[in-house]
Write an enzyme that holds these catalytic residues in place. Structure first.
Site, PDB file in Angstrom:
ATOM      1  N   ASP A  76      80.024  50.189  36.245  1.00 50.89           N
ATOM      2  CA  ASP A  76      78.608  49.889  36.203  1.00 50.89           C
ATOM      3  C   ASP A  76      77.873  50.398  37.321  1.00 50.89           C
ATOM      4  OD1 ASP A  76      78.587  48.836  33.715  1.00 50.89           O
ATOM      5  OD2 ASP A  76      78.863  46.769  34.587  1.00 50.89           O
TER       6      ASP A  76
ATOM      7  N   THR B 175      83.948  49.550  39.422  1.00 47.39           N
ATOM      8  CA  THR B 175      83.192  49.217  38.130  1.00 47.39           C
ATOM      9  C   THR B 175      82.567  50.638  37.737  1.00 47.39           C
ATOM     10  OG1 THR B 175      81.463  47.892  37.608  1.00 47.39           O
ATOM     11  CG2 THR B 175      81.428  48.228  39.844  1.00 47.39           C
TER      12      THR B 175
ATOM     13  N   GLY C 216      86.427  44.046  35.084  1.00 46.07           N
ATOM     14  CA  GLY C 216      86.440  45.148  33.858  1.00 46.07           C
ATOM     15  C   GLY C 216      87.576  46.334  34.658  1.00 46.07           C
TER      16      GLY C 216
ATOM     17  N   ARG D 230     101.331  54.383  48.628  1.00 47.01           N
ATOM     18  CA  ARG D 230     101.905  55.348  49.250  1.00 47.01           C
ATOM     19  C   ARG D 230     101.387  55.408  50.668  1.00 47.01           C
ATOM     20  NH1 ARG D 230     102.996  59.866  44.532  1.00 47.01           N
ATOM     21  NH2 ARG D 230     104.653  58.185  43.619  1.00 47.01           N
TER      22      ARG D 230
ATOM     23  N   GLU E 253      64.201  61.709  25.895  1.00 47.49           N
ATOM     24  CA  GLU E 253      62.864  61.134  25.870  1.00 47.49           C
ATOM     25  C   GLU E 253      62.619  59.796  26.474  1.00 47.49           C
ATOM     26  OE1 GLU E 253      64.394  63.114  23.604  1.00 47.49           O
ATOM     27  OE2 GLU E 253      63.568  64.907  23.978  1.00 47.49           O
TER      28      GLU E 253
ATOM     29  N   ARG F 192      75.203  45.542  31.540  1.00 45.40           N
ATOM     30  CA  ARG F 192      74.491  44.256  31.146  1.00 45.40           C
ATOM     31  C   ARG F 192      73.345  44.080  31.966  1.00 45.40           C
ATOM     32  NH1 ARG F 192      79.732  42.189  29.841  1.00 45.40           N
ATOM     33  NH2 ARG F 192      79.725  41.498  31.769  1.00 45.40           N
TER      34      ARG F 192
ATOM     35  N   ASP G 248      81.866  43.188  41.189  1.00 43.56           N
ATOM     36  CA  ASP G 248      81.035  42.099  41.950  1.00 43.56           C
ATOM     37  C   ASP G 248      81.782  40.984  42.034  1.00 43.56           C
ATOM     38  OD1 ASP G 248      78.533  41.354  43.441  1.00 43.56           O
ATOM     39  OD2 ASP G 248      78.588  39.905  41.624  1.00 43.56           O
TER      40      ASP G 248
ATOM     41  N   ASP H 241      77.200  48.711  39.901  1.00 40.86           N
ATOM     42  CA  ASP H 241      76.131  47.569  40.470  1.00 40.86           C
ATOM     43  C   ASP H 241      76.663  46.931  41.396  1.00 40.86           C
ATOM     44  OD1 ASP H 241      78.280  46.500  39.120  1.00 40.86           O
ATOM     45  OD2 ASP H 241      77.553  45.274  37.810  1.00 40.86           O
TER      46      ASP H 241
ATOM     47  N   ARG I  95      90.491  38.042  33.729  1.00 38.85           N
ATOM     48  CA  ARG I  95      89.408  37.220  34.452  1.00 38.85           C
ATOM     49  C   ARG I  95      90.295  35.863  34.522  1.00 38.85           C
ATOM     50  NH1 ARG I  95      86.144  41.157  32.023  1.00 38.85           N
ATOM     51  NH2 ARG I  95      84.695  41.829  33.478  1.00 38.85           N
TER      52      ARG I  95
HETATM   53  P1  ATP Z   1      82.987  44.362  36.224  1.00 41.67           P
HETATM   54  O1  ATP Z   1      81.907  44.626  37.264  1.00 41.67           O
HETATM   55  O2  ATP Z   1      83.640  45.534  35.953  1.00 41.67           O
HETATM   56  O3  ATP Z   1      82.907  43.338  35.361  1.00 41.67           O
HETATM   57  P2  ATP Z   1      84.081  42.223  38.003  1.00 41.67           P
HETATM   58  O4  ATP Z   1      85.069  42.224  39.403  1.00 41.67           O
HETATM   59  O5  ATP Z   1      82.568  41.999  38.471  1.00 41.67           O
HETATM   60  O6  ATP Z   1      84.150  43.605  37.194  1.00 41.67           O
HETATM   61  P3  ATP Z   1      84.246  39.323  36.899  1.00 41.67           P
HETATM   62  O7  ATP Z   1      84.809  39.077  35.669  1.00 41.67           O
HETATM   63  O8  ATP Z   1      82.880  39.104  37.234  1.00 41.67           O
HETATM   64  O9  ATP Z   1      84.571  41.170  37.125  1.00 41.67           O
HETATM   65  O10 ATP Z   1      85.260  38.867  38.296  1.00 41.67           O
HETATM   66  C1  ATP Z   1      86.716  39.074  38.188  1.00 41.67           C
HETATM   67  C2  ATP Z   1      87.254  37.771  38.657  1.00 41.67           C
HETATM   68  O11 ATP Z   1      86.849  37.299  40.039  1.00 41.67           O
HETATM   69  C3  ATP Z   1      86.762  36.511  37.758  1.00 41.67           C
HETATM   70  O12 ATP Z   1      87.530  36.461  36.316  1.00 41.67           O
HETATM   71  C4  ATP Z   1      87.105  35.344  38.714  1.00 41.67           C
HETATM   72  O13 ATP Z   1      88.313  34.892  38.645  1.00 41.67           O
HETATM   73  C5  ATP Z   1      86.745  35.966  39.999  1.00 41.67           C
HETATM   74  N1  ATP Z   1      85.386  35.658  40.478  1.00 41.67           N
HETATM   75  C6  ATP Z   1      84.266  35.986  39.975  1.00 41.67           C
HETATM   76  N2  ATP Z   1      83.362  35.477  40.791  1.00 41.67           N
HETATM   77  C7  ATP Z   1      83.667  34.499  41.535  1.00 41.67           C
HETATM   78  C8  ATP Z   1      83.231  33.571  42.560  1.00 41.67           C
HETATM   79  N3  ATP Z   1      81.972  33.482  42.874  1.00 41.67           N
HETATM   80  N4  ATP Z   1      84.117  32.973  43.353  1.00 41.67           N
HETATM   81  C9  ATP Z   1      85.688  32.921  43.015  1.00 41.67           C
HETATM   82  N5  ATP Z   1      86.205  33.899  42.117  1.00 41.67           N
HETATM   83  C10 ATP Z   1      84.994  34.732  41.414  1.00 41.67           C
END
Ligand code: ATP
Length: 329
Positions: free
Chosen positions: A132, A130, A16, A30, A192, A176, A108, A134, A77
């Site tokens: 979130d 991110t 994201g 840079r 509240e 989420r 993550d 998280d 993704r």
């Molecule tokens: P956000 O928290 O904003 O959703 P994110 O980095 O967690 O961001 P994801 O879509 O979960 O977003 O992961 C980004 C990409 O990282 C995935 O499309 C995938 O290609 C790769 N990825 C995620 N998990 C794994 C995994 N366990 N092993 C290998 N590649 C992964």
């Protein structure tokens, strides 16, 4: 730095988008160039990496981006990258460009992908971005500050109209699995009620009883911040209206929380994290996560970073209740 083994680095943004990603890419680029390193910008995250979508970034290529939301490198993704063969291909592509290290900026999933790629022999530095918040390994992630400020302003506006009409508002914010945006905005906006995916027991009856109690005591307007992971805001508003007889509306803030010009904090912290990523590489570190812990920016082992866990802080949760315990009408 002449004996530093790192000569060429690649940088990408993945998952994201988060406001401040641009500031991080700019700093990586840079600061690297200050030390004579070559920087390749990979477009569209791991998906673009697998299509060899990369080109050298000159200092001017990262001009006029620090103030922009989103990511000028684009993000995506990739299902293919989830497979070992995909990551082997990605590693081969990086080697074909003589890349010594990859800086992966994302959440993550991006971190997990980076760790898996490191098993194919690529040195990776993961930078947390991110909205979130998280990621357990860090108490700051790029984009969270902007997202909560955007959501806070939106909730303030909804509160004005909700107060004018003496309505109840259920406001759905992003998150989420993690309720940090909901938690922070509920404190900031004097909500509240706040419903977090980590703690909500789905006991709507108890929630509605609390609202009815306040209504019986004369309170006419309520703000209920609901996290995306719980959802169902429309039907919750309808149930509240039925139970209280007070007009209740649901608003989903949706994607407006993602975009927008990053706050000063997100620009500065993202820049410091980008710098830290390059520092880690120049110090010869391998497979690290850049984190903000105990008030300091650090690089820690990536595998260890991904094994860490964090809980919603109890005192923040208690505060959401205590701040509105003695309500005004
Ligand atoms: P956000 O928290 O904003 O959703 P994110 O980095 O967690 O961001 P994801 O879509 O979960 O977003 O992961 C980004 C990409 O990282 C995935 O499309 C995938 O290609 C790769 N990825 C995620 N998990 C794994 C995994 N366990 N092993 C290998 N590649 C992964």
């Amino acid at each position: 730095m002449s004996n530093n083994p790192v000569k060429t680095i690649a940088v990408l943004t993945s998952g994201g988008d988060a406001p401040g990603m641009n500031a991080a890419v700019r700093a990586v680029t840079r600061v690297s160039q200050t030390y004579g390193l070559r920087v390749l910008g990979v477009r569209r995250g791991y998906a673009g990496l697998l299509k060899d979508e990369m080109s050298e970034l000159a200092p001017s290529d990262v001009g006029n981006i620090v103030e922009r939301g989103g990511t000028f490198l684009y993000t995506a993704r990739s299902q293919r990258f989830m497979e070992k063969e995909g990551r082997q291909e990605a590693a081969a592509i990086l080697r074909s460009h003589d890349v010594d290290a990859l800086v992966a900026i994302g959440g993550d999933g991006t971190f997990r992908g980076a760790l898996e790629l490191s098993k194919e022999g690529i040195n990776v530095i993961a930078v947390p971005a991110t909205i979130d918040l998280d990621l357990a390994c860090t108490d700051y992630t790029i984009g969270f500050d902007t997202a909560v400020n955007t959501a806070m302003e939106a909730i303030d506006r909804i509160r004005d109209t909700s107060t004018a009409h003496e309505r109840i508002s259920v406001i759905e914010v992003m998150g989420r699995k993690a309720g940090y945006i909901a938690l922070w905005t509920s404190i900031a906006c004097g909500a509240e009620e706040v419903l977090l995916p980590e703690t909500y027991d789905y006991n709507d009856r108890a929630l509605i009883d609390r609202i009815k109690e306040r209504v019986a005591a004369g309170k006419k307007q309520h703000i209920i911040v609901n996290a995306e992971g719980i959802g169902q805001s429309e039907s919750l508003a309808a149930r509240i209206e039925n139970a209280t007889g007070i007009q209740s509306r649901a608003t989903n803030l949706g994607y407006l929380q993602r975009g927008g010009s990053p706050t000063c904090k997100d620009r500065v912290y993202a820049s410091l994290m980008g710098e830290k990523a390059v520092d880690a590489l120049l110090a010869g570190h391998r497979n690290r996560a850049i984190v903000h812990l105990d008030g300091e920016f650090k690089d820690i082992d990536l595998a260890e970073a991904l094994n860490m866990t964090k809980e919603i802080p109890e005192n923040y949760l208690a505060l959401t209740v205590n701040l509105v315990r003695h309500f005004h009408k």
